[in-house]
Design an enzyme around this catalytic site. Structure first.
Site, PDB file in Angstrom:
ATOM      1  N   ASP A 272       0.850  -1.200   0.000  1.00 37.66           N
ATOM      2  CA  ASP A 272       0.000   0.000   0.000  1.00 37.66           C
ATOM      3  C   ASP A 272       0.878   1.239   0.000  1.00 37.66           C
ATOM      4  O   ASP A 272       1.300   1.694   1.046  1.00 37.66           O
ATOM      5  CB  ASP A 272      -0.926  -0.009   1.215  1.00 37.66           C
ATOM      6  CG  ASP A 272      -1.909   1.145   1.200  1.00 37.66           C
ATOM      7  OD1 ASP A 272      -2.050   1.805   0.166  1.00 37.66           O
ATOM      8  OD2 ASP A 272      -2.523   1.397   2.260  1.00 37.66           O
ATOM      9  N   GLU A 306      -2.726  10.322  -0.343  1.00 41.44           N
ATOM     10  CA  GLU A 306      -4.043   9.657  -0.329  1.00 41.44           C
ATOM     11  C   GLU A 306      -4.428   9.347   1.099  1.00 41.44           C
ATOM     12  O   GLU A 306      -5.567   9.529   1.511  1.00 41.44           O
ATOM     13  CB  GLU A 306      -3.963   8.360  -1.157  1.00 41.44           C
ATOM     14  CG  GLU A 306      -5.316   7.651  -1.351  1.00 41.44           C
ATOM     15  CD  GLU A 306      -5.682   6.698  -0.220  1.00 41.44           C
ATOM     16  OE1 GLU A 306      -6.864   6.363  -0.087  1.00 41.44           O
ATOM     17  OE2 GLU A 306      -4.780   6.295   0.541  1.00 41.44           O
ATOM     18  N   GLU A 307      -3.447   8.861   1.878  1.00 39.98           N
ATOM     19  CA  GLU A 307      -3.745   8.269   3.185  1.00 39.98           C
ATOM     20  C   GLU A 307      -4.316   9.256   4.195  1.00 39.98           C
ATOM     21  O   GLU A 307      -5.127   8.885   5.029  1.00 39.98           O
ATOM     22  CB  GLU A 307      -2.467   7.637   3.774  1.00 39.98           C
ATOM     23  CG  GLU A 307      -1.890   6.494   2.956  1.00 39.98           C
ATOM     24  CD  GLU A 307      -2.750   5.233   2.995  1.00 39.98           C
ATOM     25  OE1 GLU A 307      -3.862   5.288   3.533  1.00 39.98           O
ATOM     26  OE2 GLU A 307      -2.284   4.210   2.467  1.00 39.98           O
ATOM     27  N   ASP A 334      -5.023   0.472  -6.076  1.00 36.61           N
ATOM     28  CA  ASP A 334      -4.802   0.785  -4.663  1.00 36.61           C
ATOM     29  C   ASP A 334      -5.539  -0.206  -3.774  1.00 36.61           C
ATOM     30  O   ASP A 334      -6.307   0.173  -2.892  1.00 36.61           O
ATOM     31  CB  ASP A 334      -5.254   2.228  -4.359  1.00 36.61           C
ATOM     32  CG  ASP A 334      -4.955   2.625  -2.899  1.00 36.61           C
ATOM     33  OD1 ASP A 334      -4.113   1.955  -2.275  1.00 36.61           O
ATOM     34  OD2 ASP A 334      -5.570   3.588  -2.418  1.00 36.61           O
ATOM     35  N   HIS A 405      -1.547  -1.003   6.358  1.00 36.10           N
ATOM     36  CA  HIS A 405      -1.282   0.031   7.375  1.00 36.10           C
ATOM     37  C   HIS A 405      -0.553  -0.507   8.601  1.00 36.10           C
ATOM     38  O   HIS A 405      -0.802  -0.061   9.724  1.00 36.10           O
ATOM     39  CB  HIS A 405      -2.593   0.724   7.797  1.00 36.10           C
ATOM     40  CG  HIS A 405      -3.258   1.453   6.669  1.00 36.10           C
ATOM     41  ND1 HIS A 405      -4.448   2.114   6.817  1.00 36.10           N
ATOM     42  CD2 HIS A 405      -2.899   1.636   5.378  1.00 36.10           C
ATOM     43  CE1 HIS A 405      -4.803   2.667   5.662  1.00 36.10           C
ATOM     44  NE2 HIS A 405      -3.862   2.392   4.766  1.00 36.10           N
TER      45      HIS A 405
HETATM   46 ZN    ZN Z   1      -3.752   2.905   2.753  1.00 29.18          ZN
HETATM   47 ZN    ZN Z   2      -3.703   2.860  -0.422  1.00 27.26          ZN
END
Ligand code: ZN
Ligand code: ZN
Length: 448
Positions: A272, A306-307, A334, A405
């Site tokens: 990710d 993005e996060e 993603d 994550h």
């Molecule tokens: Zn993420």
């Molecule tokens: Zn992502």
């Protein structure tokens, strides 16, 4: 015969598919990113290094029009987090602060725990039951191929803190929104509502959530101690990084392939979204080496942040202005490394036969047909809302949320062959989108 493609373009799509299946350089790209950059949370030194890496890499791989768009990003620093049970049976827990959480005071927070199994159960509690206490939301995420388990659970992380604060809670602890059975906690962003007090929020690993639940269920009052040095800093500059495979007859029309360049701070973000970055770069690179230009320009956009708030996605939509109308279709990677198992679309009804035709070319990669309700993914939302058709090449998410994550999102989790299949699906789809006779229509603005 097809009304949308010449035989030659369909043959080249099959060539791309078969070449990619034999092996691509996608693994090499992920390896380079996590080895030379590693964690790249928005606004951090790693983020700056990632932008430099992407510029260099796209240039080296032969992309045209390699450039950046400056993006202002919020800046948050995790610091250290500590969660421990004080009573009835003292033990330290493995925990992380949720992204964006405020820290605690120096002495930390000590309070009793109230456990609920969902946000609805929390909302049903009286303020008397919650005031001055630490809320523990113990909702387990279900493992699914289509990521629906994540969608069904993620609100405990994003909205839980403000809902708990509304009722007077002093802090929130959640079971990690993730499926790892290991003693590792999953971070991810929270969203404080402007009208609610900001309370510190943490996630504990799945086994630690089990332990905490057992102590609560033993019937004696459970007290926790929490400490966090998380804090907000002034905004910083990051950038979207863009590279193109130039089109021919309709070069002013764009087929957009997206992924996000940033990652969380807890790990190197190999999956990710290092995997996504590698998939879209490699898919476009292979098209660039076909020896024949696609009619339309294929634009790879590596989005900033993005996060922690989709800053890059919003800035991209703002900066392209009226070029938005010449974005013919967009899709992104993603959701891990793959394999791609389904094609969903969100196109005008008259373009659905073309989607069926695309699926035929993708068939040897074992794709199922989906619905015409694709979301396009987080970074493409501003485009979709402006009417740009989107596709979902669904990446198999069965194991993705074991590492999502977490500190475990490392190169060791990447499988080169799986990446190659995903590259094949993205390359075929991009080529067909960029060579299709007509477009995919437009969506009604603000579709959900
Ligand atoms: Zn993420
Ligand atoms: Zn992502």
């Amino acid at each position: 015969m097809s009304a949308d493609w010449s035989e030659g373009d369909l043959d080249l799509a099959a060539t791309l598919r078969d070449r990619a299946t034999e092996g691509t350089r996608a693994y090499e790209h992920v390896s380079s990113l996590v080895t030379e950059v590693g964690p790249r949370f928005a606004g951090s030194a790693g983020d700056t290094a990632a932008v430099r890496w992407a510029l260099n890499t796209l240039g080296t791989l032969g992309f045209s029009q390699v450039r950046t768009q400056d993006v202002l990003v919020p800046r948050w620093v995790r610091g250290t987090a500590e969660v421990s049970i004080l009573a009835p049976f003292p033990q330290p827990l493995v925990a992380v602060a949720l992204g964006g959480s405020v820290g605690t005071a120096e002495e930390g927070i000590e309070a009793s725990v109230v456990r609920v199994e969902s946000l609805d159960a929390l909302k049903a509690l009286s303020a008397d039951a919650v005031k001055g206490r630490i809320v523990f939301i113990d909702q387990r995420m279900e493992r699914t191929r289509d990521a629906s388990g994540y969608g069904a659970t993620v609100a405990i992380r994003s909205q839980g803190p403000s809902i708990a604060a509304d009722l007077g809670a002093v802090a929130l602890v959640i079971r990690s929104v993730g499926t790892s059975p290991d003693r590792i906690a999953h971070t991810g962003g929270l969203t404080y509502r402007a009208d609610a007090p900001r309370i510190p929020a943490f996630a504990v690993s799945n086994p630690d959530a089990d332990l905490l639940a057992r102590q609560v269920n033993a019937g004696k009052p459970v007290r926790l101690h929490l400490h966090s040095t998380a804090r907000e800093l002034p905004p910083a500059w990051s950038a979207n990084v863009i590279g193109e495979i130039p089109g021919g007859e309709r070069a002013d029309e764009v087929v957009l392939l997206g992924a996000h360049l940033d990652s969380w701070d807890v790990g190197p973000g190999a999956v990710d979204d290092g995997a996504g970055v590698a998939i879209v770069m490699e898919a476009a690179r292979l098209i660039g080496r076909l020896g024949r230009k696609p009619a339309r320009t294929i634009r790879v956009v590596l989005f900033a942040n993005e996060e922690f708030g989709l800053s890059g996605a919003r800035e991209y939509a703002r900066q392209i202005g009226e070029e938005m109308n010449r974005h013919v279709v967009a899709f992104e990677a993603d959701l891990g490394q793959g394999p791609v198992w389904r094609l969903d679309s969100r196109v005008a009804p008259e373009a659905l036969p073309a989607i069926s035709q695309m699926l035929k070319v993708l068939q040897p990669l074992n794709l199922e047909s989906g619905m015409n309700t694709a979301s396009g993914g987080a970074d493409l939302r501003p485009l979709r809302e402006a009417g740009v058709p989107v596709l979902d090449l669904s990446l198999d998410a069965t194991n993705y949320f074991d590492i999502h994550h977490t500190a475990n999102d490392t190169l060791a989790k990447i499988d080169a062959r799986t990446l190659d299949q995903s590259v094949a699906a993205f390359a075929v789809t991009a080529w067909l989108a960029a060579t299709k006779q007509g477009d995919f229509g437009r969506l009604q603005s603000k579709t959900e």
